[in-house]
Design an enzyme around this catalytic site. Structure first.
Site, PDB file in Angstrom:
ATOM      1  N   VAL A   1      80.086 -39.835  -6.622  1.00 43.95           N
ATOM      2  CA  VAL A   1      79.927 -38.382  -6.469  1.00 43.95           C
ATOM      3  C   VAL A   1      78.436 -38.005  -6.383  1.00 43.95           C
ATOM      4  CG1 VAL A   1      80.337 -36.166  -7.643  1.00 43.95           C
ATOM      5  CG2 VAL A   1      82.076 -37.958  -7.714  1.00 43.95           C
ATOM      6  N   TYR A   2      77.577 -38.684  -7.094  1.00 41.32           N
ATOM      7  CA  TYR A   2      76.143 -38.354  -7.113  1.00 41.32           C
ATOM      8  C   TYR A   2      75.365 -38.916  -5.919  1.00 41.32           C
ATOM      9  CZ  TYR A   2      76.411 -36.184 -11.773  1.00 41.32           C
ATOM     10  OH  TYR A   2      76.685 -35.355 -12.847  1.00 41.32           O
TER      11      TYR A   2
ATOM     12  N   VAL B   1      84.810 -42.545 -11.920  1.00 44.20           N
ATOM     13  CA  VAL B   1      85.039 -43.498 -13.009  1.00 44.20           C
ATOM     14  C   VAL B   1      85.189 -42.759 -14.351  1.00 44.20           C
ATOM     15  CG1 VAL B   1      82.598 -44.020 -13.506  1.00 44.20           C
ATOM     16  CG2 VAL B   1      84.322 -45.768 -13.851  1.00 44.20           C
ATOM     17  N   ASP B   2      84.507 -41.616 -14.473  1.00 43.02           N
ATOM     18  CA  ASP B   2      84.597 -40.776 -15.673  1.00 43.02           C
ATOM     19  C   ASP B   2      86.061 -40.375 -15.906  1.00 43.02           C
ATOM     20  OD1 ASP B   2      83.791 -39.236 -17.771  1.00 43.02           O
ATOM     21  OD2 ASP B   2      82.715 -37.723 -16.609  1.00 43.02           O
TER      22      ASP B   2
ATOM     23  N   ASP C   1      88.659 -52.885 -12.070  1.00 42.56           N
ATOM     24  CA  ASP C   1      88.727 -51.522 -12.592  1.00 42.56           C
ATOM     25  C   ASP C   1      88.094 -51.611 -13.975  1.00 42.56           C
ATOM     26  OD1 ASP C   1      89.444 -49.230 -13.910  1.00 42.56           O
ATOM     27  OD2 ASP C   1      91.522 -49.252 -13.236  1.00 42.56           O
ATOM     28  N   ILE C   2      87.054 -50.848 -14.209  1.00 41.02           N
ATOM     29  CA  ILE C   2      86.291 -51.013 -15.458  1.00 41.02           C
ATOM     30  C   ILE C   2      87.143 -50.708 -16.693  1.00 41.02           C
ATOM     31  CG2 ILE C   2      85.268 -48.690 -15.705  1.00 41.02           C
ATOM     32  CD1 ILE C   2      82.562 -50.270 -16.179  1.00 41.02           C
TER      33      ILE C   2
HETATM   34  N1  AR6 Z   1      86.135 -48.890 -12.193  1.00 39.61           N
HETATM   35  C1  AR6 Z   1      84.928 -49.275 -11.743  1.00 39.61           C
HETATM   36  N2  AR6 Z   1      84.207 -48.524 -10.884  1.00 39.61           N
HETATM   37  C2  AR6 Z   1      84.734 -47.345 -10.477  1.00 39.61           C
HETATM   38  C3  AR6 Z   1      85.991 -46.877 -10.920  1.00 39.61           C
HETATM   39  C4  AR6 Z   1      86.705 -47.715 -11.823  1.00 39.61           C
HETATM   40  N3  AR6 Z   1      87.901 -47.365 -12.294  1.00 39.61           N
HETATM   41  N4  AR6 Z   1      86.240 -45.666 -10.326  1.00 39.61           N
HETATM   42  C5  AR6 Z   1      85.170 -45.397  -9.546  1.00 39.61           C
HETATM   43  N5  AR6 Z   1      84.267 -46.395  -9.615  1.00 39.61           N
HETATM   44  P1  AR6 Z   1      81.289 -41.963  -9.744  1.00 39.61           P
HETATM   45  P2  AR6 Z   1      78.551 -40.948 -10.181  1.00 39.61           P
HETATM   46  C6  AR6 Z   1      82.959 -46.539  -8.959  1.00 39.61           C
HETATM   47  O1  AR6 Z   1      81.522 -40.905  -8.724  1.00 39.61           O
HETATM   48  O2  AR6 Z   1      78.207 -41.152  -8.761  1.00 39.61           O
HETATM   49  C7  AR6 Z   1      82.047 -37.673 -12.215  1.00 39.61           C
HETATM   50  O3  AR6 Z   1      82.763 -36.522 -11.850  1.00 39.61           O
HETATM   51  C8  AR6 Z   1      82.731 -45.763  -7.692  1.00 39.61           C
HETATM   52  O4  AR6 Z   1      83.281 -46.463  -6.563  1.00 39.61           O
HETATM   53  O5  AR6 Z   1      82.366 -42.190 -10.727  1.00 39.61           O
HETATM   54  O6  AR6 Z   1      77.560 -41.393 -11.219  1.00 39.61           O
HETATM   55  C9  AR6 Z   1      81.170 -37.448 -13.441  1.00 39.61           C
HETATM   56  O7  AR6 Z   1      81.771 -36.570 -14.371  1.00 39.61           O
HETATM   57  C10 AR6 Z   1      81.226 -45.687  -7.637  1.00 39.61           C
HETATM   58  O8  AR6 Z   1      80.694 -46.889  -7.017  1.00 39.61           O
HETATM   59  O9  AR6 Z   1      79.952 -41.629 -10.626  1.00 39.61           O
HETATM   60  C11 AR6 Z   1      79.936 -36.891 -12.832  1.00 39.61           C
HETATM   61  O10 AR6 Z   1      80.067 -35.486 -12.611  1.00 39.61           O
HETATM   62  C12 AR6 Z   1      80.797 -45.710  -9.097  1.00 39.61           C
HETATM   63  O11 AR6 Z   1      81.962 -46.034  -9.844  1.00 39.61           O
HETATM   64  C13 AR6 Z   1      79.828 -37.583 -11.525  1.00 39.61           C
HETATM   65  O12 AR6 Z   1      81.144 -37.976 -11.183  1.00 39.61           O
HETATM   66  C14 AR6 Z   1      80.249 -44.379  -9.612  1.00 39.61           C
HETATM   67  O13 AR6 Z   1      80.912 -43.285  -8.977  1.00 39.61           O
HETATM   68  C15 AR6 Z   1      78.995 -38.847 -11.641  1.00 39.61           C
HETATM   69  O14 AR6 Z   1      78.824 -39.412 -10.363  1.00 39.61           O
END
Ligand code: AR6
Length: 331
Positions: A119-120, A32-33, A9-10
């Site tokens: 999400v993207y 992750v945001d 978990d980052i």
């Molecule tokens: N630690 C590490 N990696 C994680 C964690 C965590 N705690 N949680 C999720 N991931 P995403 P995006 C991974 O959707 O696609 C947000 O709403 C996850 O499994 O977080 O760039 C923003 O505000 C995935 O592989 O980011 C934007 O609106 C990776 O992180 C939008 O989502 C990225 O998934 C950005 O979408």
């Protein structure tokens, strides 16, 4: 400096900076945001409000507040629209801008999530490839330690193109453990005994017997001596070699200053890869550290697969090792 691929978990990473996969508003969201804002506390959002957003492909930095990391670098990845809308270029730019911002703030350790891969909807296999290639290229010229944090194992689907050949090669070469344990013992038994610790103990040869002298000298070489000789022969600098091996500068200094240093097997393999040694020479270098390639070990087979194909990209090798749950090279 090294690139590590880790599952975590980052928000738990104790590094100088973690990277957030944000949106253009920088005002928080899901994925992750959301995790980062929850862990950092409301002060993070307060600071984000002062930043005026961030365009796709760029990055901005804030403090880490309640996180173990000192900074959060917020970058905005592209939304996947099928690949024809410069998504790759924008994703590369996210990693580069974040790394440059980290370096500008004297960060020595940085952790990235897989930007855009949630999400993207950027296809995970391609997102990993862009991350590994872009970070890898940057690290060749910079002293920084980077962690690529992979949250879910499904990101590494064995079926994907870059790993399909590796899976087939393992199937063909991974031998039954019991059979092979015996073979491994035999292989070790066949290895020459450990050389005497000091070259001065080598018997002297008549001057005309040059090639025999050289052979004896090579037998007496320690791992460290062979490594340094080969770096010289390849015309590489130390830094080029340890960076290509994904090895930390401090570890390299230790090996350089201690003639009898015994590296771990992944470290010895990492140097064989960095030196672009063919299999036979790689085997020889490993032998100096008391190891041998074994078909009872999946990680050995994976490294062998890449060496046999002349692919000495340590980051690609580590990506494959990670996918198959094996220890990574270097580091
Ligand atoms: N630690 C590490 N990696 C994680 C964690 C965590 N705690 N949680 C999720 N991931 P995403 P995006 C991974 O959707 O696609 C947000 O709403 C996850 O499994 O977080 O760039 C923003 O505000 C995935 O592989 O980011 C934007 O609106 C990776 O992180 C939008 O989502 C990225 O998934 C950005 O979408």
């Amino acid at each position: 400096m090294p690139l590590y691929i880790v599952r975590n978990d980052i928000t738990k990473m104790k590094v100088d900076a973690i990277v957030n996969a944000a949106n253009e508003s920088l005002l928080g969201g899901g994925g992750v945001d959301g995790c980062i804002h929850r862990a950092a506390g409301p002060e993070l959002l307060e600071e984000c409000r002062t930043l005026g957003g961030c365009p796709t492909g760029s990055a901005k930095i804030t403090k880490g507040y309640r996180l173990p990391a000192k900074y959060v670098i917020h970058t905005v990845g592209p939304v996947w629209h099928g690949g024809g809308h410069r998504e790759k270029e924008k994703l590369v730019s996210c990693y580069r801008s974040s790394l440059e911002l980290a370096a500008a703030h004297n960060c020595e350790t940085v952790a990235f999530p897989l930007i855009s891969a949630g999400v993207y909807r950027y296809p995970k296999d391609q997102a990993i490839q862009v991350a590994v290639d872009t970070i890898g290229a940057y690290l060749r010229g910079h002293e920084l330690t980077v962690y690529l944090v992979v949250y879910d194992k499904s990101s590494f689907q064995i079926g994907r193109e870059r790993l399909a050949g590796v899976a087939a090669y393992i199937d063909d070469h991974y031998v039954d453990v019991h059979t092979d344990a015996a073979a491994e013992r035999q292989r070790f038994a066949a290895l020459p005994a450990d050389p005497p610790p000091c070259a001065a103990t080598a018997p002297s040869r008549p001057p005309q017997d040059r090639s025999l002298d050289e052979a004896v000298e090579k037998l007496d070489e320690s791992f460290s001596q062979m490594l340094l000789r080969k770096i010289g022969e390849k015309g590489m600098t130390d830094a080029q070699c340890y960076k290509k091996a994904n090895i930390d500068r401090k570890l390299f200094s230790k090996i350089r200053s201690d003639t009898h240093y015994r590296p771990s097997k992944p470290t010895a393999m990492a140097f064989a890869v960095a030196l672009e040694l063919p299999l036979e020479e790689a085997q020889e270098l490993l032998g100096k550290a008391g190891f041998a390639f074994s078909h009872a070990s999946k990680s050995d087979i994976i490294v062998e697969y890449f060496i046999a194909r002349g692919n000495y990209n340590i980051y690609e090798i580590n990506e494959a090792l990670f996918a198959f749950d094996q220890s990574l090279l270097g580091g």
